[in-house]
Design an enzyme around this catalytic site. Structure first.
Site, PDB file in Angstrom:
ATOM      1  N   ASP A 114       0.951   2.840   3.479  1.00  0.00           N
ATOM      2  CA  ASP A 114       0.434   4.152   3.066  1.00  0.00           C
ATOM      3  C   ASP A 114       1.551   5.190   2.898  1.00  0.00           C
ATOM      4  O   ASP A 114       1.356   6.382   3.189  1.00  0.00           O
ATOM      5  CB  ASP A 114      -0.643   4.667   4.036  1.00  0.00           C
ATOM      6  CG  ASP A 114      -1.782   5.400   3.316  1.00  0.00           C
ATOM      7  OD1 ASP A 114      -1.679   5.592   2.088  1.00  0.00           O
ATOM      8  OD2 ASP A 114      -2.754   5.785   3.980  1.00  0.00           O
TER       9      ASP A 114
ATOM     10  N   HIS B 217       0.849  -1.206   0.000  1.00  0.00           N
ATOM     11  CA  HIS B 217       0.000   0.000   0.000  1.00  0.00           C
ATOM     12  C   HIS B 217       0.880   1.249   0.000  1.00  0.00           C
ATOM     13  O   HIS B 217       1.300   1.734   1.043  1.00  0.00           O
ATOM     14  CB  HIS B 217      -0.934   0.000   1.223  1.00  0.00           C
ATOM     15  CG  HIS B 217      -1.997   1.058   1.159  1.00  0.00           C
ATOM     16  ND1 HIS B 217      -3.348   0.773   1.231  1.00  0.00           N
ATOM     17  CD2 HIS B 217      -1.922   2.408   1.030  1.00  0.00           C
ATOM     18  CE1 HIS B 217      -4.038   1.894   1.152  1.00  0.00           C
ATOM     19  NE2 HIS B 217      -3.199   2.916   1.026  1.00  0.00           N
TER      20      HIS B 217
ATOM     21  N   HIS C 276      -6.314  -0.644   5.630  1.00  0.00           N
ATOM     22  CA  HIS C 276      -6.472   0.043   6.934  1.00  0.00           C
ATOM     23  C   HIS C 276      -7.183  -0.845   7.967  1.00  0.00           C
ATOM     24  O   HIS C 276      -6.620  -1.158   8.993  1.00  0.00           O
ATOM     25  CB  HIS C 276      -7.172   1.405   6.818  1.00  0.00           C
ATOM     26  CG  HIS C 276      -6.654   2.257   5.697  1.00  0.00           C
ATOM     27  ND1 HIS C 276      -5.361   2.725   5.675  1.00  0.00           N
ATOM     28  CD2 HIS C 276      -7.234   2.688   4.538  1.00  0.00           C
ATOM     29  CE1 HIS C 276      -5.170   3.424   4.570  1.00  0.00           C
ATOM     30  NE2 HIS C 276      -6.290   3.415   3.860  1.00  0.00           N
TER      31      HIS C 276
ATOM     32  N   LYS D 223      -8.687  -0.418  -6.975  1.00  0.00           N
ATOM     33  CA  LYS D 223      -8.752   0.146  -5.625  1.00  0.00           C
ATOM     34  C   LYS D 223     -10.099   0.842  -5.493  1.00  0.00           C
ATOM     35  O   LYS D 223     -10.476   1.624  -6.364  1.00  0.00           O
ATOM     36  CB  LYS D 223      -7.610   1.147  -5.441  1.00  0.00           C
ATOM     37  CG  LYS D 223      -7.774   2.149  -4.296  1.00  0.00           C
ATOM     38  CD  LYS D 223      -7.376   1.573  -2.964  1.00  0.00           C
ATOM     39  CE  LYS D 223      -7.600   2.536  -1.796  1.00  0.00           C
ATOM     40  NZ  LYS D 223      -6.768   3.732  -1.802  1.00  0.00           N
TER      41      LYS D 223
ATOM     42  N   HIS E 249       1.692   5.174  -2.212  1.00  0.00           N
ATOM     43  CA  HIS E 249       1.261   6.195  -3.179  1.00  0.00           C
ATOM     44  C   HIS E 249       2.520   6.908  -3.655  1.00  0.00           C
ATOM     45  O   HIS E 249       2.862   7.983  -3.162  1.00  0.00           O
ATOM     46  CB  HIS E 249       0.300   7.184  -2.510  1.00  0.00           C
ATOM     47  CG  HIS E 249      -0.945   6.531  -1.987  1.00  0.00           C
ATOM     48  ND1 HIS E 249      -2.013   6.220  -2.800  1.00  0.00           N
ATOM     49  CD2 HIS E 249      -1.283   6.089  -0.750  1.00  0.00           C
ATOM     50  CE1 HIS E 249      -2.965   5.632  -2.079  1.00  0.00           C
ATOM     51  NE2 HIS E 249      -2.541   5.543  -0.828  1.00  0.00           N
TER      52      HIS E 249
HETATM   53  N1  ARG Z   1      -5.056   7.313   3.653  1.00  0.00           N
HETATM   54  C1  ARG Z   1      -5.676   6.965   4.889  1.00  0.00           C
HETATM   55  C2  ARG Z   1      -6.917   7.763   5.110  1.00  0.00           C
HETATM   56  O1  ARG Z   1      -6.898   8.926   4.787  1.00  0.00           O
HETATM   57  C3  ARG Z   1      -4.716   7.193   6.021  1.00  0.00           C
HETATM   58  C4  ARG Z   1      -5.105   6.581   7.284  1.00  0.00           C
HETATM   59  C5  ARG Z   1      -3.988   6.686   8.237  1.00  0.00           C
HETATM   60  N2  ARG Z   1      -4.324   6.334   9.574  1.00  0.00           N
HETATM   61  C6  ARG Z   1      -4.210   5.120  10.079  1.00  0.00           C
HETATM   62  N3  ARG Z   1      -4.399   4.967  11.348  1.00  0.00           N
HETATM   63  N4  ARG Z   1      -3.887   4.128   9.355  1.00  0.00           N
HETATM   64  O2  ARG Z   1      -7.887   7.278   5.582  1.00  0.00           O
END
Ligand code: ARG
Length: 434
Positions: free
Chosen positions: A347, A93, A275, A214, A95
Site C-alpha cells: 500500500d 499493492h 489487506h 481492483k 498507488h
Molecule cells: N488503503 C487501506 C484502507 O484504507 C489502508 C489500510 C492500512 N491498514 C492496514 N492495517 N493495512 O483500508
C-alpha cells in the site's frame, strides 16, 4: 507521374535497404553486447541456494545465464564486491499516483494530471529502492495507464507495471470518495452499482488499458464513513466481476478488511484479497481451498498511527487502524502457518514511496523465513501479476537485478538499502564503493 511513381521504389531501394541494414546492425550490436555482473553471492530465490564464484551474464535486456566466474565469456564484468545479487523485487499493492504526503482532505487538491506527475516521481523512487515491478491497484483518470506506457516507451524511468485503472466499488463505499457533501455531486470514476454499470465500467477499464481489476469488497480504513466490517459489493455482483474479468484475461484484486467480506470475495473467485485484516480460521481455510493469494500490508499500520492527524489522516481512520493493525499481523501469522499463498504488497502511497522494503522485517517477525519473505516479493508476486519473465534470475528473463549488502537470508533488513539496481539491462542506481 505514373512513370515516376513506378520508378520510385527502384531508385530508393538501395537507400531504403541501406537504412534497414544500418538499423539492424545497430540493434544487433546493442543486443549482442555481452556484459556480466559479479558479486560475492548470487541468491537463487527458488531454492535459497547462495552461489559463490559465479557471474550473471547479460545480453541486451535479458539474462543470458549464470556461469562460473572462470568460464565467463566476457571481460565486461561489473564487480560489485561483497554483496548479494537477487532478482528485482515486486510490490503487488502500490498507488504510485498517490502522494503519501497528502492524506484525507489534502488529497482533494490534486488534479489527475498532478497525480500523474506525482506518479513520475514515485515511480523513480520505487525503482531506485529495488522494486523493478509493481501492481498499481486503483487510479482515477487512468493516470496509471499513462505512467505504465511512458515507462514502457522509455520516456521516464520506473518499474514494470500492471495497472487497474479506476477501482470498481459501490456508491459510498471504500472505492468511492466520500469526503465532499452532496452539493459537489462527486463520486470516484470507478463507482458502479449493479450488473449493467459494473459491466460498463469494467469494459471501459479494459478499453483504456487496464491489465487487472481492483474492487472494494468491504469498507476501509482511510475512506470516510465506511465501516471495516461492512460488506460492500454483493456476492452476485462479485461473481459477475470475476466472471467477466477472467473471460477478458484479467485477474481480480479485492480490497477486504472485514471477516464476512473477505470470505464472500474468496467464494466469488477473486484472485487476491488485499489487506485481509480480519480474516478468521474459516477465511484462511477458504483461501487455501480456492488458492486465493493474500496481499497483506502489515507494515503500513505503524506509519499511519505514527503520522496521526498531523499527516491528514481522518480521526475515524486512526480509530479504524487501531482496530485492524494488530489483528492483521496475527492473521498474517496464522494464514502463513496454514500454508496460504501470501504475496508481498505494501500500500505504498499511504506511506512514502520507496520505503516498500520496510515491510520485510515484519513478515519475518510474523512467521516467515527470510527466504519465504523474499519469495513473496519475487517468484510468488511474478505469478500473481502474470509476469513470467521476472522474479528469478533465469536465462531468458529480463535483466532486473539488485544487489544488497551482506546476506538477506540472515538479515532481511538489508533489502532496505540496495546498493545496485538494474532494470531491463540498464543500471538505474549504483552506490559507489568507498
Ligand atoms: N488503503 C487501506 C484502507 O484504507 C489502508 C489500510 C492500512 N491498514 C492496514 N492495517 N493495512 O483500508
Amino acid at each position: 507521374m505514373t512513370r515516376f511513381t513506378r520508378q520510385l521504389p527502384h531508385r530508393l531501394l538501395p537507400f531504403i535497404l541501406g537504412c534497414f541494414l544500418a538499423s539492424v546492425t545497430a540493434i544487433a550490436q546493442s543486443t549482442d553486447a555481452l556484459s556480466a555482473l559479479s558479486a560475492a553471492r548470487i541468491l537463487n530465490v527458488e531454492t535459497g541456494e547462495l552461489l559463490r564464484d559465479h557471474v550473471i551474464e547479460i545480453k541486451g535486456n535479458r539474462i543470458q545465464g549464470i556461469v562460473r566466474a572462470s568460464n565467463a565469456s566476457t571481460t565486461a564484468v561489473i564487480d560489485l564486491g561483497d554483496v548479494t545479487l537477487l532478482p528485482g523485487l515486486i510490490d503487488a499493492h502500490v498507488h504510485l499516483t498517490g502522494d503519501a504526503e497528502a492524506q484525507g482532505y489534502q488529497g482533494l487538491a490534486a488534479s489527475v494530471p498532478r497525480n500523474t506527475l506525482f506518479g513520475v516521481k514515485n515511480a523513480a523512487a520505487t525503482l531506485r529502492a529495488g522494486f523493478t515491478t509493481v501492481r498499481n491497484v486503483g487510479a482515477d483518470g487512468f493516470a496509471d495507464v499513462a505512467l505504465r506506457d511512458a515507462i514502457n516507451e522509455g520516456d521516464i524511468v520506473g518499474p514494470r507495471m500492471r495497472v487497474s485503472g479506476p477501482s470498481l466499488g459501490i456508491t459510498g463505499g471504500h472505492c468511492d470518495n466520500n469526503l465532499l457533501p452532496p452539493q459537489y455531486d462527486h463520486s470516484s470514476m470507478g463507482v458502479a452499482d449493479g450488473a449493467a454499470e459494473i459491466l460498463k465500467n469494467l469494459r471501459r477499464n479494459r478499453k483504456y488499458g487496464a491489465d487487472v481489476v481492483k474492487i472494494c469488497a468491504t469498507g476501509g480504513v482511510l475512506s470516510k464513513g465506511t465501516a471495516i466490517g461492512d460488506a460492500q459489493y454483493s456476492s452476485p455482483e462479485m461473481a459477475l466481476i470475476v466472471n467477466e474479468s477472467h473471460r477478458r484475461g484479467m485477474k481480480v484484486a479485492a480490497h477486504a478488511h472485514g471477516t464476512a467480506g473477505i470470505k464472500a470475495a474468496i467464494v466469488a473467485g477473486v484472485d487476491s484479497i488485499e489487506h485481509a485484516s480480519l480474516i478468521d480460521d474459516e477465511g484462511i481455510k477458504l483461501a487455501a481451498e480456492h488458492n486465493t493469494s493474500l496481499v497483506m500490508d502489515i507494515f503500513v499500520s505503524d506509519f499511519i498511527l505514527a503520522g496521526g492527524e498531523a499527516a491528514g489522516f481522518l480521526p475515524e481512520s486512526l480509530a479504524k487502524e487501531r482496530m485492524v493493525g494488530a489483528a492483521q499481523r496475527e492473521g498474517f501469522r496464522k494464514a502463513h502457518a496454514a500454508g496460504v499463498n501470501i504475496v508481498f504488497g505494501t500500500d505504498a502511497g499511504v506511506y512514502t514511496h520507496g520505503l516498500n522494503a520496510r515491510q520485510f522485517p515484519y513478515m519475518v517477525r510474523f512467521g516467515m523465513s527470510e527466504l519465504e519473505a523474499i519469495q513473496a516479493a519475487t517468484t510468488k508476486a511474478a505469478e500473481l501479476l502474470d509476469f513470467d519473465e521476472v522474479g528469478s534470475l533465469k536465462a531468458g528473463h529480463f535483466a532486473d537485478i539488485i544487489a544488497v549488502p551482506n546476506n538477506p537470508l540472515t538479515d532481511i533488513s538489508v533489502l532496505q538499502t540496495p546498493v545496485f539496481v538494474m532494470k531491463n539491462g540498464q543500471v538505474i542506481h549504483q552506490v559507489k564503493k568507498p
